[in-house]
Design a protein around this motif. Structure first.
Motif, PDB file in Angstrom:
ATOM      1  N   LYS A   1      42.447  49.932  54.503  1.00 46.38           N
ATOM      2  CA  LYS A   1      42.922  48.602  54.906  1.00 46.38           C
ATOM      3  C   LYS A   1      41.928  47.519  54.509  1.00 46.38           C
ATOM      4  N   VAL A   2      40.653  47.814  54.522  1.00 47.12           N
ATOM      5  CA  VAL A   2      39.645  46.833  54.099  1.00 47.12           C
ATOM      6  C   VAL A   2      39.907  46.400  52.658  1.00 47.12           C
ATOM      7  N   ILE A   3      40.182  47.383  51.794  1.00 47.84           N
ATOM      8  CA  ILE A   3      40.465  47.076  50.385  1.00 47.84           C
ATOM      9  C   ILE A   3      41.807  46.379  50.257  1.00 47.84           C
ATOM     10  N   GLN A   4      42.799  46.845  51.022  1.00 45.68           N
ATOM     11  CA  GLN A   4      44.128  46.236  50.975  1.00 45.68           C
ATOM     12  C   GLN A   4      44.073  44.764  51.380  1.00 45.68           C
ATOM     13  N   ASP A   5      43.334  44.464  52.435  1.00 49.68           N
ATOM     14  CA  ASP A   5      43.226  43.084  52.910  1.00 49.68           C
ATOM     15  C   ASP A   5      42.543  42.197  51.878  1.00 49.68           C
ATOM     16  N   PHE A   6      41.515  42.743  51.229  1.00 49.48           N
ATOM     17  CA  PHE A   6      40.815  41.956  50.202  1.00 49.48           C
ATOM     18  C   PHE A   6      41.762  41.576  49.075  1.00 49.48           C
ATOM     19  N   TYR A   7      42.534  42.549  48.585  1.00 56.78           N
ATOM     20  CA  TYR A   7      43.406  42.263  47.438  1.00 56.78           C
ATOM     21  C   TYR A   7      44.653  41.467  47.833  1.00 56.78           C
ATOM     22  N   GLU A   8      45.043  41.530  49.081  1.00 54.76           N
ATOM     23  CA  GLU A   8      46.120  40.651  49.530  1.00 54.76           C
ATOM     24  C   GLU A   8      45.715  39.191  49.351  1.00 54.76           C
ATOM     25  N   GLU A   9      44.433  38.910  49.613  1.00 51.19           N
ATOM     26  CA  GLU A   9      43.906  37.549  49.427  1.00 51.19           C
ATOM     27  C   GLU A   9      43.621  37.265  47.961  1.00 51.19           C
ATOM     28  N   TYR A  10      42.971  38.206  47.308  1.00 50.30           N
ATOM     29  CA  TYR A  10      42.491  37.991  45.939  1.00 50.30           C
ATOM     30  C   TYR A  10      43.644  37.824  44.950  1.00 50.30           C
ATOM     31  N   LEU A  11      44.751  38.500  45.201  1.00 52.99           N
ATOM     32  CA  LEU A  11      45.879  38.453  44.278  1.00 52.99           C
ATOM     33  C   LEU A  11      46.915  37.391  44.657  1.00 52.99           C
ATOM     34  N   ALA A  12      46.577  36.539  45.622  1.00 50.63           N
ATOM     35  CA  ALA A  12      47.431  35.388  45.956  1.00 50.63           C
ATOM     36  C   ALA A  12      46.923  34.199  45.141  1.00 50.63           C
ATOM     37  N   VAL A  13      47.705  33.772  44.155  1.00 53.17           N
ATOM     38  CA  VAL A  13      47.224  32.764  43.204  1.00 53.17           C
ATOM     39  C   VAL A  13      47.880  31.413  43.454  1.00 53.17           C
ATOM     40  N   ASN A  14      47.107  30.374  43.157  1.00 55.54           N
ATOM     41  CA  ASN A  14      47.493  28.997  43.417  1.00 55.54           C
ATOM     42  C   ASN A  14      47.368  28.205  42.114  1.00 55.54           C
ATOM     43  N   ASP A  15      48.466  27.653  41.622  1.00 56.34           N
ATOM     44  CA  ASP A  15      48.434  26.886  40.372  1.00 56.34           C
ATOM     45  C   ASP A  15      47.741  25.544  40.576  1.00 56.34           C
ATOM     46  N   LEU A  16      47.000  25.112  39.561  1.00 53.03           N
ATOM     47  CA  LEU A  16      46.297  23.836  39.614  1.00 53.03           C
ATOM     48  C   LEU A  16      47.072  22.780  38.831  1.00 53.03           C
ATOM     49  N   PRO A  17      47.149  21.543  39.333  1.00 56.23           N
ATOM     50  CA  PRO A  17      47.721  20.466  38.515  1.00 56.23           C
ATOM     51  C   PRO A  17      46.915  20.325  37.230  1.00 56.23           C
ATOM     52  N   ALA A  18      47.597  20.185  36.101  1.00 57.42           N
ATOM     53  CA  ALA A  18      46.925  20.160  34.801  1.00 57.42           C
ATOM     54  C   ALA A  18      45.903  19.037  34.709  1.00 57.42           C
ATOM     55  N   GLU A  19      46.233  17.864  35.251  1.00 58.58           N
ATOM     56  CA  GLU A  19      45.322  16.726  35.154  1.00 58.58           C
ATOM     57  C   GLU A  19      43.995  17.034  35.842  1.00 58.58           C
ATOM     58  N   PHE A  20      44.083  17.588  37.042  1.00 60.65           N
ATOM     59  CA  PHE A  20      42.868  17.909  37.785  1.00 60.65           C
ATOM     60  C   PHE A  20      42.059  18.978  37.074  1.00 60.65           C
ATOM     61  N   TYR A  21      42.737  20.010  36.601  1.00 62.50           N
ATOM     62  CA  TYR A  21      42.039  21.100  35.913  1.00 62.50           C
ATOM     63  C   TYR A  21      41.302  20.610  34.671  1.00 62.50           C
ATOM     64  N   LEU A  22      41.988  19.869  33.804  1.00 65.91           N
ATOM     65  CA  LEU A  22      41.391  19.434  32.553  1.00 65.91           C
ATOM     66  C   LEU A  22      40.253  18.440  32.788  1.00 65.91           C
ATOM     67  N   GLU A  23      40.414  17.538  33.738  1.00 66.67           N
ATOM     68  CA  GLU A  23      39.347  16.581  34.026  1.00 66.67           C
ATOM     69  C   GLU A  23      38.135  17.280  34.625  1.00 66.67           C
ATOM     70  N   THR A  24      38.359  18.303  35.441  1.00 68.66           N
ATOM     71  CA  THR A  24      37.248  19.056  36.006  1.00 68.66           C
ATOM     72  C   THR A  24      36.486  19.794  34.919  1.00 68.66           C
ATOM     73  N   VAL A  25      37.206  20.471  34.034  1.00 67.51           N
ATOM     74  CA  VAL A  25      36.545  21.173  32.926  1.00 67.51           C
ATOM     75  C   VAL A  25      35.722  20.196  32.098  1.00 67.51           C
ATOM     76  N   GLU A  26      36.326  19.068  31.758  1.00 70.13           N
ATOM     77  CA  GLU A  26      35.648  18.111  30.880  1.00 70.13           C
ATOM     78  C   GLU A  26      34.478  17.412  31.576  1.00 70.13           C
ATOM     79  N   LYS A  27      34.733  16.807  32.737  1.00 66.66           N
ATOM     80  CA  LYS A  27      33.725  15.951  33.359  1.00 66.66           C
ATOM     81  C   LYS A  27      32.637  16.719  34.094  1.00 66.66           C
ATOM     82  N   VAL A  28      32.982  17.893  34.636  1.00 58.45           N
ATOM     83  CA  VAL A  28      31.995  18.674  35.391  1.00 58.45           C
ATOM     84  C   VAL A  28      31.274  19.678  34.500  1.00 58.45           C
ATOM     85  N   PHE A  29      32.042  20.394  33.647  1.00 62.20           N
ATOM     86  CA  PHE A  29      31.463  21.510  32.905  1.00 62.20           C
ATOM     87  C   PHE A  29      31.123  21.203  31.447  1.00 62.20           C
TER      88      PHE A  29
END
Length: 396
Positions: free
Chosen positions: A274-302
């Motif tokens: 269950k410890v492993i199951q709980d970890f992957y329940e969280e880890y495999l829940a993905v959240n899409d990023l708005p393109a504008e925020f993602y691209l500006e973060t890559v450019e301006k921060v990184f």
């Protein structure tokens, strides 16, 4: 076509995963001795969990009610209010979660620990694929706007803790509020494992960000949300791409984890599985990023390091960390952090040149990587007491 191809593959594989889930649930293999039947059931359970989900998992923090304080299209300010009689007054803390492919529930343990001594709020970011186009774009400036609105909604004497990616936005929001003499400018700001200056001690993540021009990221990693999702047509950086990148850094470790899960189920060790199951329940829940925020973060921060070089702009206005005077500052880094290396977060100390020395604190935690800075044994036993001391010392 990238997202459309992913959606098609996910739809085609769904019946197989559902069948595996039903098969595992129908076999009480934990109560039987080792057998071919038990092996099939264990394998079915593992297969049913090898899938991505796109809905935020529950926080499931005991003895708290989750109250939305301010709900905006791309995120909600969520208050973890303790159940029962009203507790004594405690320092109010805004926990700023990353918007980087996972949900804010990634900070569940961080919040649970903070709740021991604080009144905790969290930035509960929404999945961009569920946000209709009528709500417009969401850029780095919008992210900073949300930060300032959330802080103002909590009110004066708020303590802000930013984890990883949002350290830049949290510092920018604090600087802007300080320059405006906003009555709710944070009482303290804690930056944990965040990319304030990625020129320092660059990691593989940093090298990847500068290996291609920003146009390459826009052309190859940004896609449109397909039907039937509410955000149909919105440009996003899909969370499944970010997860793929994370998992490709340590593929053998993930293979070993799923193998362990299978072996624990075969041997009837349900709690360990269950410890492993709980970890992957969280880890495999993905959240899409708005393109504008993602691209500006890559450019301006990184790529161009705008904040570190004094060139970050917010809606045409320069961001000046030196404007911060009253907010106590703490930076925390992990000795073995291979995502945000030692030196990148403490750079904020020099940028905030007008914060008096007695209001500044820095802590390097030995023996921890990136996630160990805000979760796990050393977070609870060694890092958290220092963060608590910093907050309570600045609260008076």
């Amino acid at each position: 076509m990238l997202y459309q191809a992913y959606q098609l593959q996910s739809d085609l594989a769904s019946p197989l995963r559902l069948m595996a889930q039903q098969l595992a649930a129908s076999m009480w293999f934990q109560k039987t001795e080792k057998s071919a039947l038990r092996s099939i059931a264990a394998a079915s359970d593992v297969i049913s969990r090898m899938r991505l989900t796109h809905t935020r998992p529950p926080y499931a923090i005991a003895d708290v009610d989750e109250l939305p304080i301010l709900k905006l299209p791309f995120g909600t300010l969520l208050h973890f209010r303790k159940t029962g009689p009203a507790p004594e007054t405690r320092p109010r803390v805004l926990l700023v979660a990353p918007l980087s492919g996972h949900f804010a529930t990634l900070l569940r343990e961080t919040a649970r620990t903070l709740l021991q001594d604080h009144d905790v709020f969290i930035t509960d970011w929404h999945n961009a694929r569920d946000v209709a186009l009528r709500h417009g774009a969401f850029s780095l400036d919008d992210y900073i706007d949300y930060m300032m609105q959330f802080i103002a909604a909590i009110g004066p004497d708020t303590h802000v803790i930013a984890v990883c990616q949002p350290c830049v936005a949290a510092l920018a929001a604090t600087a802007l509020m300080a320059e405006d003499m906003h009555p709710a400018q944070p009482r303290s700001l804690t930056l944990m494992a965040g990319p304030v200056d990625c020129r320092v001690n660059p990691t593989e993540v940093n090298r990847l960000a500068i290996s291609k021009p920003i146009e390459w990221f826009a052309q190859n990693l940004v896609s449109h949300v397909p039907l039937p999702h509410a955000g149909f047509g919105r440009r996003v950086y899909p969370g499944f791409l970010q997860l793929t990148a994370f998992m490709s850094m340590n593929p053998e470790r993930h293979k070993a984890s799923f193998r362990q899960m299978y072996e624990h189920l075969m041997e009837g060790r349900r709690e360990e599985a269950k410890v492993i199951q709980d970890f992957y329940e969280e880890y495999l829940a993905v959240n899409d990023l708005p393109a504008e925020f993602y691209l500006e973060t890559v450019e301006k921060v990184f790529q161009t390091y705008d904040l570190a070089k004094g060139e970050l702009m917010y809606r045409g206005r320069p961001v000046r960390p030196a404007a911060i005077r009253r907010t106590a500052l703490m930076t925390v880094e992990g000795e073995r952090d291979d995502i945000c290396a030692v030196g990148q977060t403490v750079a904020a100390q020099d940028l905030c040149s007008n914060v008096r020395p007695y209001l500044k604190t820095h802590h390097i935690q030995t023996g921890v990587g990136h996630y160990g800075v805000f979760s796990g044994r050393k977070w609870n036993q060694q890092i958290y007491p220092r963060v608590r001391e910093h907050i309570h010392a600045s609260a008076g």
